[in-house]
Design a protein around this motif. Structure first.
Motif, PDB file in Angstrom:
ATOM      1  N   GLN A   1      -1.169   0.440   0.093  1.00  0.00           N
ATOM      2  CA  GLN A   1      -2.452   0.657   0.606  1.00  0.00           C
ATOM      3  C   GLN A   1      -2.493  -0.261   1.713  1.00  0.00           C
ATOM      4  O   GLN A   1      -3.055  -0.061   3.061  1.00  0.00           O
ATOM      5  CB  GLN A   1      -3.512   1.133   0.033  1.00  0.00           C
ATOM      6  CG  GLN A   1      -3.298   2.239  -0.719  1.00  0.00           C
ATOM      7  CD  GLN A   1      -4.616   2.578  -1.906  1.00  0.00           C
ATOM      8  OE1 GLN A   1      -5.083   1.509  -2.419  1.00  0.00           O
ATOM      9  NE2 GLN A   1      -5.051   3.658  -1.741  1.00  0.00           N
TER      10      GLN A   1
ATOM     11  N   THR B   1      -0.029  -0.125   4.647  1.00  0.00           N
ATOM     12  CA  THR B   1      -0.290   1.221   5.541  1.00  0.00           C
ATOM     13  C   THR B   1      -1.486   0.660   6.451  1.00  0.00           C
ATOM     14  O   THR B   1      -1.374   1.044   7.657  1.00  0.00           O
ATOM     15  CB  THR B   1      -0.848   2.279   4.580  1.00  0.00           C
ATOM     16  OG1 THR B   1       0.253   2.627   3.530  1.00  0.00           O
ATOM     17  CG2 THR B   1      -1.112   3.398   5.582  1.00  0.00           C
ATOM     18  N   GLU B   2      -2.453   0.061   6.177  1.00  0.00           N
ATOM     19  CA  GLU B   2      -3.622  -0.263   7.075  1.00  0.00           C
ATOM     20  C   GLU B   2      -2.988  -1.291   7.873  1.00  0.00           C
ATOM     21  O   GLU B   2      -3.428  -1.085   9.156  1.00  0.00           O
ATOM     22  CB  GLU B   2      -4.740  -0.935   6.245  1.00  0.00           C
ATOM     23  CG  GLU B   2      -5.439   0.112   5.190  1.00  0.00           C
ATOM     24  CD  GLU B   2      -5.863   1.254   5.893  1.00  0.00           C
ATOM     25  OE1 GLU B   2      -6.341   1.302   7.150  1.00  0.00           O
ATOM     26  OE2 GLU B   2      -5.777   2.405   5.695  1.00  0.00           O
TER      27      GLU B   2
ATOM     28  N   ARG C   1      -1.220   0.591  10.479  1.00  0.00           N
ATOM     29  CA  ARG C   1      -2.242   1.384  11.327  1.00  0.00           C
ATOM     30  C   ARG C   1      -2.551   0.361  12.519  1.00  0.00           C
ATOM     31  O   ARG C   1      -2.464   0.945  13.721  1.00  0.00           O
ATOM     32  CB  ARG C   1      -3.093   1.848  10.968  1.00  0.00           C
ATOM     33  CG  ARG C   1      -3.000   3.028   9.968  1.00  0.00           C
ATOM     34  CD  ARG C   1      -4.469   4.012   9.565  1.00  0.00           C
ATOM     35  NE  ARG C   1      -4.172   5.001   8.888  1.00  0.00           N
ATOM     36  CZ  ARG C   1      -4.214   5.263   7.523  1.00  0.00           C
ATOM     37  NH1 ARG C   1      -4.775   4.104   6.802  1.00  0.00           N
ATOM     38  NH2 ARG C   1      -4.044   6.286   6.915  1.00  0.00           N
TER      39      ARG C   1
ATOM     40  N   LEU D   1       5.438   0.634   6.751  1.00  0.00           N
ATOM     41  CA  LEU D   1       5.218   2.049   6.300  1.00  0.00           C
ATOM     42  C   LEU D   1       6.573   2.195   5.377  1.00  0.00           C
ATOM     43  O   LEU D   1       6.215   2.976   4.463  1.00  0.00           O
ATOM     44  CB  LEU D   1       5.109   2.972   7.381  1.00  0.00           C
ATOM     45  CG  LEU D   1       3.719   2.740   8.022  1.00  0.00           C
ATOM     46  CD1 LEU D   1       3.851   3.667   9.412  1.00  0.00           C
ATOM     47  CD2 LEU D   1       2.587   3.112   7.272  1.00  0.00           C
TER      48      LEU D   1
ATOM     49  N   ALA E   1       5.759   0.762   2.242  1.00  0.00           N
ATOM     50  CA  ALA E   1       4.726   1.375   1.504  1.00  0.00           C
ATOM     51  C   ALA E   1       5.103   2.552   0.740  1.00  0.00           C
ATOM     52  O   ALA E   1       4.916   2.777  -0.189  1.00  0.00           O
ATOM     53  CB  ALA E   1       3.683   1.754   2.329  1.00  0.00           C
ATOM     54  N   GLN E   2       5.965   3.411   1.592  1.00  0.00           N
ATOM     55  CA  GLN E   2       6.304   4.890   0.839  1.00  0.00           C
ATOM     56  C   GLN E   2       7.412   4.466  -0.136  1.00  0.00           C
ATOM     57  O   GLN E   2       7.694   5.232  -1.070  1.00  0.00           O
ATOM     58  CB  GLN E   2       7.182   5.617   1.942  1.00  0.00           C
ATOM     59  CG  GLN E   2       6.652   6.399   2.571  1.00  0.00           C
ATOM     60  CD  GLN E   2       5.794   7.631   1.975  1.00  0.00           C
ATOM     61  OE1 GLN E   2       6.959   8.499   1.769  1.00  0.00           O
ATOM     62  NE2 GLN E   2       4.653   7.798   1.725  1.00  0.00           N
TER      63      GLN E   2
ATOM     64  N   SER F   1       0.356   6.880   3.884  1.00  0.00           N
ATOM     65  CA  SER F   1       1.169   6.069   4.434  1.00  0.00           C
ATOM     66  C   SER F   1       2.246   7.081   5.010  1.00  0.00           C
ATOM     67  O   SER F   1       3.046   6.890   5.982  1.00  0.00           O
ATOM     68  CB  SER F   1       2.104   5.192   3.397  1.00  0.00           C
ATOM     69  OG  SER F   1       2.410   5.851   2.362  1.00  0.00           O
TER      70      SER F   1
ATOM     71  N   GLU G   1       1.155   8.676   8.421  1.00  0.00           N
ATOM     72  CA  GLU G   1       1.309   7.391   9.161  1.00  0.00           C
ATOM     73  C   GLU G   1       2.694   7.128   9.715  1.00  0.00           C
ATOM     74  O   GLU G   1       2.928   6.987  10.902  1.00  0.00           O
ATOM     75  CB  GLU G   1       0.484   6.143   8.729  1.00  0.00           C
ATOM     76  CG  GLU G   1       0.348   5.074   9.648  1.00  0.00           C
ATOM     77  CD  GLU G   1      -0.833   5.349  10.768  1.00  0.00           C
ATOM     78  OE1 GLU G   1      -0.912   4.935  11.983  1.00  0.00           O
ATOM     79  OE2 GLU G   1      -1.568   6.336  10.143  1.00  0.00           O
TER      80      GLU G   1
END
Length: 944
Positions: free
Chosen positions: A560, A563-564, A567, A582, A585-586, A595, A598
């Motif tokens: 998370q 992901t932020e 962004r 990302l 993250a995935q 994610s 995004e």
């Protein structure tokens, strides 16, 4: 210029080709002396192609593998390798190659038939239905695909869908045998003998000496009891095709039934030589040996049956009742009772009316001391009405694992009644209802459980999410505040209230709640992330970065936080920097929606539609009822031209929508963009029923009627809007109507009037497009130039303006415009490709390097590949140009310009026959074809 048909014409560059060749050879030796592996790969591929053409399958496989080893991204080699492996009977290996080709961007027109054949060889019907679609294919290929889909639907038990696919296939290409064969097969499966005979007669009339049709005639005659006639047809089929394995098996089986086992053995031996992985052959041989009294040889064949069946994928066996029965019989005969039971349980599930399967299974149950007569031992208890709550909740857990969510909810509902609506059981029932797409019932159950026991955090969080999805901020706030009153010292409860306040656009109250949560629990990650989000939304980017950097230092694998941070990179205009964050993250959180969505946006910005679609499908599998995911899936389908799938996603989204008129209009606009006029009109009517007179819904109504071609109705609605004084909206719709009637000049005047009333980028672009259609391109460019001075940051305007300069032949201005555009958006692949074409027309030696950059940015884009391959070939690097253009052609076989380019290079490479084929296709396809004059010259050279 990113769409086919908006490419710059190459005719203007003919006088400068010589100097372009010279300058390219002098200035780009490094580029033209491309990696030796790429050139060698292209040569291996050409050799493999020639070998396969002369039926040297093993040689073709070797050379295609050599090509892939030299260049793993060579799409044409992967596709060719798959076809060769398929011809060699290696279905699983072929499937893998086709999937690589699909990931590399192969057009479904090239891929559908061989890929579908590979999938169906192992009965992988689910995968076929998900991946092999008929949309956009030529008539013959469409008919083949629909026939395969019919077989897949039948495997799935959806007979109605199978019949529909067959009817669509026959309509697509009345000359194709594939739908008729599928019709015969399905009619026999459903015991509709009249229809089977009728379809067979029609097929035989088209191809009287087709081996498979002769085989089917034998099967039909055998079913009618005409044994001698059946044997004669089988003999005819084998005369036409001596390797037709199904016919050998059918004739051998019939001969064994006729007590002539020795006559069956030659067929079985030949069949075994053709396929060493055929359990039917081994089973029939066991019967022959048993008839001869050779029990040892018979058992050996039965053991071979079990080995062969066990080697097949379970998903395939489960859909093949004959294999289940063969495997069950052979396993029972060889003493493998557990395996026999498992196979026969599946058989009974597939063939519940077959007494043979039930008798065999009953015998196995009896011998093992098991008295249950059905696979699911809990079902009898459920039906008896005597099940206690523990049994019911256990059954519900089982049903949830089986994804039989409604069955689980019904079991929990019974358990809740027995326990006087225990809040824990009621909450479980609510979650089961939600999983079973019963959103209203699920919400009611969860609210009932929460009202009875407000301290259930999981229930409260689910309710808050559901209410916020419905824009019911008041109910969400009530739940969060009620939970907090019960749990005043719970940090997670304060964080939940903060999330509700943020959704209600009360940032100060949200920040206060988050800080309170962190005061209670300083390491609470959700509150730290929410504060970072709030910082970012309020423009406090440095504070947001610092919070996230601290969190990632403590927890490097926090998906998370990654992901932020991504962004923030995207917001700062650095999508390439966001991409690895990302992707990580995935990898940490497969299927995570936040994610994933995004990452979809980053793929879009980087011009990677194929990757975006693959990710959207993955997200939809994990979150099939998430409206945000459904919208993203629809958009991803549209980005790759899959309109049917996009419309289906948006239709599901509309069914899930509540009575919110704004949301319904937004869905309607998506449906319009996907070409679903009727669906968009229905969404507009739904919005107007919720809020009569709602202007955006009325506008949507007119747009839907225009798209549907109902122009009189659209004009009547537009006049009503104009009479109500809706101003710019009515004028813009008048322009749309004029454009629909092919009155571009009139449309331009309406757009200009609407723009004068309420200037906007959308109206400026409409006026620009109408001006070019009316032959007044200079006027359209002037409109955009004026608007660009007022809105210098409007990227769509800058892109359209650059294209306008190019279409008017104002090449120096086009070059400046594209360079400025790329200065602000360096990852814009379409603009990079268009600039390469502008440079080529200006005889600028930087054209090749720019084309290479375009392909690096969008390696799957056929336009970029076409530009690069054409430049490579015309600069003297024929091998590289041929390789690149083959890749492009597999991605966009409908492009006439591209096929002309490929034909030109093939001709110069000495491949005249293939060049003729490509050029014939270029003149046969529909679409823009700007190099038609040059292609005609080549046509005369080749004698096409």
């Amino acid at each position: 210029m990113s769409q086919p048909g908006r490419r710059a014409s190459l005719r203007a560059c003919q006088p400068v080709l010589a100097s372009l060749v010279l300058s390219a050879l002098l200035s780009f030796q490094g580029a033209l002396a491309a990696p030796g592996g790429a050139v060698q790969a292209a040569r291996y591929h050409e050799d493999a192609l020639a070998r396969l053409a002369r039926d040297d399958v093993s040689g073709a496989i070797v050379q295609a593998r050599n090509a892939v080893q030299q260049d793993k991204g060579l799409l044409a080699a992967h596709l060719l390798l798959g076809k060769a492996l398929l011809r060699d009977g290696q279905a699983a290996a072929a499937e893998a190659e086709f999937e690589i080709a699909q990931r590399l961007g192969a057009s479904m027109a090239e891929l559908a038939q061989p890929y579908g054949t590979a999938l169906m060889m192992f009965g992988n019907s689910e995968k076929l239905l998900a991946r092999i679609k008929p949309d956009g294919l030529a008539a013959s290929a469409r008919a083949e695909v629909l026939a395969m889909r019919a077989a897949a639907y039948a495997d799935q038990g959806d007979v109605k869908a199978a019949w529909r696919a067959i009817d669509e296939g026959k309509a697509a290409d009345p000359r194709s045998l594939a739908p008729l064969r599928a019709e015969i097969d399905l009619a026999l499966r459903t015991r509709d003998l009249p229809r089977a005979r009728k379809a067979l007669d029609a097929a035989v009339a088209m191809a009287p000496r087709d081996a498979q049709l002769l085989h089917l005639q034998g099967v039909m005659q055998q079913g009618a009891g005409k044994v001698a006639v059946a044997l004669d047809y089988f003999a005819q089929a084998l005369k036409v095709d001596p390797r037709l394995l199904d016919t050998m098996v059918a004739r051998a089986s019939l001969l064994i039934d006729l007590q002539r086992p020795d006559e069956a053995m030659p067929d079985l031996e030949r069949a075994a030589a053709i396929s060493q992985r055929e359990p039917r052959v081994a089973y029939l041989k066991s019967l022959v040996f048993a008839a001869r009294g050779d029990t040892r040889a018979s058992r050996a064949q039965l053991e071979e049956v079990t080995r062969l069946v066990d080697a097949l994928p379970d998903t395939f066996i489960a859909r093949q009742p004959p294999l289940l029965m063969l495997g069950g019989l052979a396993s029972q005969a060889t003493g493998r009772l557990e395996r026999a039971r498992a196979l026969l349980e599946l058989y009974v599930l597939r063939m519940p009316d077959d007494p043979a399967g039930r008798k065999l299974l009953a015998g196995i149950y009896l011998s093992s001391g098991e008295t249950a007569r059905v696979a699911d031992l809990l079902d009898p208890l459920l039906r008896s009405g005597e099940a206690d709550p523990q049994v019911l909740t256990t059954l519900a857990a089982l049903r949830m694992q089986q994804r039989r969510y409604r069955d689980a909810a019904e079991a929990l509902e019974r358990a809740a009644r027995i326990t006087g609506n225990d809040p824990g059981i009621t909450a479980q029932m609510g979650f089961a209802r939600l999983a079973g797409q019963q959103a209203d019932l699920g919400l009611l159950a969860l609210r009932s459980a929460f009202d009875k026991e407000p301290a259930q955090f999981k229930v409260a969080a689910a309710l808050v999410t559901l209410y916020l999805r419905r824009n019911d901020v008041l109910s969400a706030t009530t739940v969060a505040e009620t939970l907090l009153r019960r749990l005043p010292g719970d940090a997670a409860a304060h964080n939940l209230l903060g999330a509700v306040k943020a959704a209600a656009h009360r940032p100060a109250e949200a920040r206060s709640a988050y800080l309170k949560a962190l005061a209670l629990q300083p390491a609470l990650v959700p509150a730290r992330l929410n504060l970072a989000r709030l910082d970012g939304a309020e423009g406090r980017l440095d504070e947001a970065r610092q919070r996230l950097a601290t969190l990632l230092k403590e927890e490097p694998g926090n998906g998370q936080a990654l992901t932020e941070m991504a962004r923030l990179e995207t917001h700062a205009g650095r999508p390439a920097a966001a991409l690895p964050l990302l992707e990580k993250a995935q990898a940490l959180m497969p299927g995570d929606a936040a994610s994933g969505l995004e990452l979809l946006e980053v793929h879009r910005r980087l011009g990677q539609p194929g990757a975006a679609l693959a990710l959207a499908k993955q997200l939809e599998r994990v979150r099939p009822d998430d409206p945000v995911v459904l919208e993203a899936l629809g958009r991803a389908h549209m980005a790759v031209g899959e309109g049917v799938q996009a419309r289906a996603a948006f239709a599901k989204l509309a069914r899930m929508a509540g009575p919110d008129p704004r949301y319904l209009v937004a869905i309607g606009q998506l449906q319009l963009s996907a070409g679903a006029a009727n669906d968009a009109g229905a969404s507009a009517e739904k919005a107007l029923a919720a809020k009569p007179g709602y202007l955006p819904a009325q506008v949507l109504q007119v747009e839907a009627e225009i798209l549907a071609g109902n122009l009189p109705r659209a004009e009547a609605l537009q006049r009503q809007l104009a009479a109500r004084g809706s101003g710019a909206d009515a004028l813009r719709l008048a322009g749309d109507l004029a454009l629909a009637r092919q009155r571009a000049g009139e449309a331009m005047r309406h757009y200009q009037a609407a723009f004068d009333k309420a200037p906007s980028t959308a109206l400026a672009l409409r006026g620009f497009n109408a001006a070019f259609q009316a032959g007044e391109g200079e006027r359209g460019v002037a409109l955009l130039e004026g608007w660009s001075r007022r809105q210098p940051d409007a990227m769509p305007v800058q892109a359209a303006l650059a294209e306008g300069y190019l279409r008017l032949g104002r090449l120096k201005e086009a070059r400046s415009a594209y360079q400025a555009l790329l200065g602000r958006d360096p990852h814009n692949a379409a603009a990079t490709n268009n600039l390469a074409q502008v440079l080529m027309r200006l005889n600028d030696p930087g054209a090749l390097a720019m084309a290479e950059k375009a392909v690096r940015l969008a390696p799957d884009d056929p336009n970029a590949l076409d530009t690069l391959g054409w430049l490579q070939a015309r600069s003297g690097a024929l091998d590289l140009g041929l390789k690149t253009l083959r890749e492009a052609r597999l991605r966009a076989p409908e492009s006439r310009e591209l096929r002309y380019h490929l034909a030109w290079v093939l001709h110069r490479s000495g491949k005249r026959d293939e060049a003729r084929s490509e050029l014939a296709a270029a003149f046969g396809n529909q679409g823009d074809f700007e190099s038609q004059a040059e292609a005609q010259t080549l046509r005369r050279e080749l004698g096409v």
